[in-house]
Design a protein around this motif. Structure first.
Motif, PDB file in Angstrom:
ATOM      1  N   UNK A  87      24.463 -66.236 -56.369  1.00  0.00           N
ATOM      2  CA  UNK A  87      24.516 -67.479 -57.139  1.00  0.00           C
ATOM      3  C   UNK A  87      25.088 -67.163 -58.515  1.00  0.00           C
ATOM      4  N   UNK A  88      26.234 -67.755 -58.846  1.00  0.00           N
ATOM      5  CA  UNK A  88      26.872 -67.516 -60.141  1.00  0.00           C
ATOM      6  C   UNK A  88      26.241 -68.394 -61.215  1.00  0.00           C
ATOM      7  N   UNK A  89      26.095 -67.835 -62.418  1.00  0.00           N
ATOM      8  CA  UNK A  89      25.561 -68.585 -63.557  1.00  0.00           C
ATOM      9  C   UNK A  89      26.499 -68.357 -64.739  1.00  0.00           C
ATOM     10  N   UNK A  90      27.071 -69.442 -65.257  1.00  0.00           N
ATOM     11  CA  UNK A  90      28.035 -69.352 -66.349  1.00  0.00           C
ATOM     12  C   UNK A  90      27.639 -70.322 -67.459  1.00  0.00           C
ATOM     13  N   UNK A  91      27.283 -69.796 -68.591  1.00  0.00           N
ATOM     14  CA  UNK A  91      26.904 -70.658 -69.700  1.00  0.00           C
ATOM     15  C   UNK A  91      26.438 -69.856 -70.886  1.00  0.00           C
ATOM     16  N   UNK A  92      26.354 -70.520 -72.022  1.00  0.00           N
ATOM     17  CA  UNK A  92      25.869 -69.899 -73.247  1.00  0.00           C
ATOM     18  C   UNK A  92      24.376 -69.610 -73.119  1.00  0.00           C
ATOM     19  N   UNK A  93      23.857 -68.863 -74.058  1.00  0.00           N
ATOM     20  CA  UNK A  93      22.439 -68.514 -74.073  1.00  0.00           C
ATOM     21  C   UNK A  93      21.596 -69.794 -74.160  1.00  0.00           C
ATOM     22  N   UNK A  94      20.673 -69.968 -73.211  1.00  0.00           N
ATOM     23  CA  UNK A  94      19.832 -71.163 -73.223  1.00  0.00           C
ATOM     24  C   UNK A  94      18.688 -71.003 -72.243  1.00  0.00           C
ATOM     25  N   UNK A  95      17.670 -71.878 -72.389  1.00  0.00           N
ATOM     26  CA  UNK A  95      16.554 -71.854 -71.450  1.00  0.00           C
ATOM     27  C   UNK A  95      17.004 -72.298 -70.059  1.00  0.00           C
ATOM     28  N   UNK A  96      18.032 -73.142 -69.980  1.00  0.00           N
ATOM     29  CA  UNK A  96      18.537 -73.557 -68.673  1.00  0.00           C
ATOM     30  C   UNK A  96      19.068 -72.353 -67.896  1.00  0.00           C
ATOM     31  N   UNK A  97      19.766 -71.450 -68.599  1.00  0.00           N
ATOM     32  CA  UNK A  97      20.275 -70.226 -67.969  1.00  0.00           C
ATOM     33  C   UNK A  97      19.096 -69.416 -67.410  1.00  0.00           C
ATOM     34  N   UNK A  98      18.048 -69.306 -68.229  1.00  0.00           N
ATOM     35  CA  UNK A  98      16.873 -68.526 -67.833  1.00  0.00           C
ATOM     36  C   UNK A  98      16.210 -69.126 -66.605  1.00  0.00           C
ATOM     37  N   UNK A  99      16.035 -70.449 -66.596  1.00  0.00           N
ATOM     38  CA  UNK A  99      15.381 -71.108 -65.457  1.00  0.00           C
ATOM     39  C   UNK A  99      16.244 -71.001 -64.204  1.00  0.00           C
ATOM     40  N   UNK A 100      17.570 -71.162 -64.368  1.00  0.00           N
ATOM     41  CA  UNK A 100      18.464 -71.023 -63.217  1.00  0.00           C
ATOM     42  C   UNK A 100      18.391 -69.618 -62.638  1.00  0.00           C
ATOM     43  N   UNK A 101      18.329 -68.634 -63.515  1.00  0.00           N
ATOM     44  CA  UNK A 101      18.234 -67.239 -63.065  1.00  0.00           C
ATOM     45  C   UNK A 101      16.927 -67.032 -62.284  1.00  0.00           C
ATOM     46  N   UNK A 102      15.813 -67.457 -62.894  1.00  0.00           N
ATOM     47  CA  UNK A 102      14.522 -67.209 -62.248  1.00  0.00           C
ATOM     48  C   UNK A 102      14.386 -67.993 -60.950  1.00  0.00           C
ATOM     49  N   UNK A 103      14.947 -69.203 -60.917  1.00  0.00           N
ATOM     50  CA  UNK A 103      14.909 -69.983 -59.676  1.00  0.00           C
ATOM     51  C   UNK A 103      15.676 -69.276 -58.563  1.00  0.00           C
ATOM     52  N   UNK A 104      16.800 -68.675 -58.930  1.00  0.00           N
ATOM     53  CA  UNK A 104      17.623 -67.959 -57.950  1.00  0.00           C
ATOM     54  C   UNK A 104      16.873 -66.782 -57.344  1.00  0.00           C
ATOM     55  N   UNK A 105      16.299 -65.934 -58.203  1.00  0.00           N
ATOM     56  CA  UNK A 105      15.633 -64.734 -57.688  1.00  0.00           C
ATOM     57  C   UNK A 105      14.321 -65.078 -56.984  1.00  0.00           C
TER      58      UNK A 105
END
Length: 636
Positions: A87-105
């Motif tokens: 799952x690719x994640x592309x974006x600036x530093x943010x809580x959304x990035x963090x949640x997307x990452x944790x949801x993926x794993x």
């Protein structure tokens, strides 16, 4: 053939202070989902992270974090994510990035971080190399870049953090996508914590790519957790005392990933995400971090800014500062010397720090920085010394993407600059030096290989040891010092092998030189391209009434050229004859990730740099002999 035990010298011993905690127990069975579950169950009401939006800081608790990650994780599973999918994640530093990452794993997927400054061509490479099935993007800009890539059509879903972006068949906003998940989200985290294994892949983190395309380092749950636990070997306070950290590097890079996501799950660190990553200076002033790991360039820029402020201050302020500096320099020398400190001198320094240096540091938000570290590139000794003189206990450590954390670090307070310290005091991690000086590392947190690059994997991982590619030497006091990258040694036409990093470090001791790129492979002598420090140089030219409107004006200013000529001459005095610079040019632009010659962590891409400035490099060489030879051959 035997392993490193029979080929190389014994494991380097750690000389860590007895004050360092004993190594933590192995986390052999821990995974990111299980750690998040434990945080939810044991610290559900505690703050997991802070996010600034529209000028206001918002706190998210561990309970809220776990709930949001579980809902998004369920949505991914409902839309066909299978275990091991990328799952690719592309974006600036943010809580959304963090949640997307944790949801993926948590769903059993593998997160593939893509730098938000990447071009369409780079995004194409990352998507094709990783074979990502889903993609998260921050907003309209990143979405446009991704949609222009040839791989966009193969994605099952593209989830956009920005709720204002219109949805379509494959494009959906993050809130809408999470809301589409089935209702049984509450137990998902418990279920996945039991299914995901420590040896499962969790992340693909692309390395700097100093030679060719970036390589995707495969990191398992164990790699990330055990790798970050190495920090306890040189900074145990992060695991026993509440700390604030400003996440300033992209979450697609291992330092940003570690600071913003993994370290808070195993330590006492609370991350802060500003409005944007580029606005980190404002974020730092507001947050006043207690812990920070940053590349040398960040410390160098801040130091230049503070010195410029001092130079612009009133006469009384300058006199107080100079007096305080005279005391502080003596106090630092006293602290770095063998034997007990002079209590009277240290008391004087404490007064100087409280009345002069801390107010100065408060102007940029670093007055409460208790645990500052730097890594990723050589730090100019004068920069370290200046911070230490101001009372900031800056230390150097060594780490890279392939080992996630750090296998060596400076342990002693007020360590002298120029080394990466000693191996950490954890028997599960071992450091050796090969016969050619290359540092080798083994431990439970190593990456497992490069994605789709078996030859590169075999070159980097041999018999369970990571071949770092860095040449080191052991100093008489047992400290390790990096000499150079193994593949970046310059071989001159005279048969001399020279380390450019050492020479560049000498040049960067100048307050007016931000970066230097030494060239000369296959040439008669060494030359250098200079990036001047914008802040320090602007401060210097203002006092001389020079007309400088933009950075590009520096390279044509006779006064600036004459100044840098003197700085190069000073560096040459500290270098051996074969290492000395014969000529230089000031670059017409600043080196950056945007023009492709630097990585996001300020490492030089030498191949790209040499290609981009080939004409400028050629102009530094006297080609009269070559011309005569070419002419003679053409007349045959």
């Amino acid at each position: 053939m035997g392993g490193p035990q029979s080929l190389f010298p014994p494991v380097l011993p750690s000389t860590a202070s007895s004050a360092i905690d004993t190594p933590p127990a192995a986390h052999e069975d821990a995974t990111l989902p299980s750690l998040l579950r434990d945080r939810r169950d044991n610290r559900g009401e505690a703050v997991a992270f802070f996010q600034k939006r529209a000028g206001t800081w918002h706190a998210t608790t561990w309970g809220e974090f776990a709930r949001d990650a579980a809902a998004l994780s369920r949505a991914l599973l409902d839309h066909g994510l299978e275990k091991g999918d990328h799952v690719a994640i592309m974006g600036d530093i943010s809580q959304d990035w963090v949640i997307a990452y944790m949801a993926t794993v948590c769903a059993g997927g593998v997160a593939v971080g893509i730098d938000f400054t990447s071009s369409t061509e780079e995004v194409e490479y990352f998507l094709e190399d990783s074979g990502s099935k889903f993609a998260f993007v921050a907003g309209e800009k990143e979405l446009g870049i991704l949609l222009r890539s040839r791989q966009a059509e193969s994605l099952k879903k593209i989830v956009v953090f920005d709720p204002a972006v219109p949805s379509s068949k494959t494009i959906v906003s993050l809130p809408r996508f999470s809301a589409s998940s089935s209702s049984d989200c509450a137990s998902l985290l418990d279920e996945q914590a039991g299914k995901v294994r420590a040896e499962d892949n969790a992340s693909i983190v692309y390395t700097s790519g100093t030679t060719g395309n970036p390589k995707g380092a495969i990191l398992t749950h164990r790699s990330l957790i055990e790798g970050l636990l190495t920090i306890r070997g040189f900074c145990p306070a992060l695991f026993r005392e509440p700390q604030r950290v400003v996440v300033h590097l992209p979450l697609s890079h291992v330092v940003g990933l570690g600071q913003g996501i993994v370290l808070p799950l195993i330590g006492e660190v609370t991350p802060y995400f500003g409005e944007t990553g580029a606005d980190f200076a404002t974020t730092i002033r507001e947050v006043r971090p207690t812990y920070w790991m940053a590349p040398p360039r960040f410390y160098q820029r801040y130091a230049a800014e503070l010195v410029s402020r001092i130079n612009a201050s009133a006469t009384v302020g300058k006199k107080s500062y100079r007096f305080a500096m005279s005391i502080a320099q003596k106090a630092l020398a006293d602290r770095q010397a063998d034997g007990p400190d002079d209590p009277f001198l240290q008391a004087l320094f404490t007064t100087c720090r409280d009345r002069v240096f801390l107010p100065l540091l408060a102007e940029i938000g670093l007055d409460q920085l208790r645990y500052p570290y730097t890594a990723s590139a050589p730090m100019p000794p004068d920069v370290v010394k200046l911070w230490q003189t101001w009372g900031v206990n800056l230390k150097e450590v060594y780490g890279q993407t392939e080992l996630v954390g750090a296998n060596t670090g400076q342990i002693r307070d007020w360590s002298k600059p120029g080394t990466i310290g000693v191996p950490i005091a954890d028997p599960r991690w071992k450091t050796r030096i090969a016969g050619d000086g290359e540092m080798l590392v083994t431990g439970p947190g190593l990456f497992t290989g490069y994605l789709n690059k078996p030859d590169d994997t075999l070159e980097a991982l041999r018999d369970g040891w990571l071949h770092t590619g860095d040449i080191v030497e052991v100093r008489p006091d047992g400290q390790l010092a990096i000499i150079d990258r193994k593949k970046e040694i310059i071989n001159t036409s005279g048969g001399k092998s020279i380390s450019p990093a050492q020479i560049e470090n000498e040049l960067r001791r100048s307050p007016y030189i931000s970066e230097a790129a030494v060239c000369g492979d296959g040439r008669k002598y060494l030359v250098v391209l200079i990036e001047v420090d914008r802040i320090a140089m602007m401060d210097w030219v203002k006092e001389r009434n020079e007309t400088i409107n933009d950075y590009a004006d520096f390279c044509s200013s006779e006064a600036v050229i004459h100044l840098i000529e003197g700085e190069v001459a000073k560096a040459n005095q500290r270098l051996a004859p074969v290492e000395q610079i014969k000529s230089f040019r000031i670059l017409p632009e600043e080196l950056s990730a945007e023009n492709g010659v630097m990585t996001a962590t300020r490492k030089k891409r030498r191949k790209v740099l040499n290609e981009r400035y080939a004409a400028l490099i050629d102009s530094l060489y006297d080609d009269s002999e070559d011309s005569l030879i070419r002419q003679a051959l053409s007349n045959l």
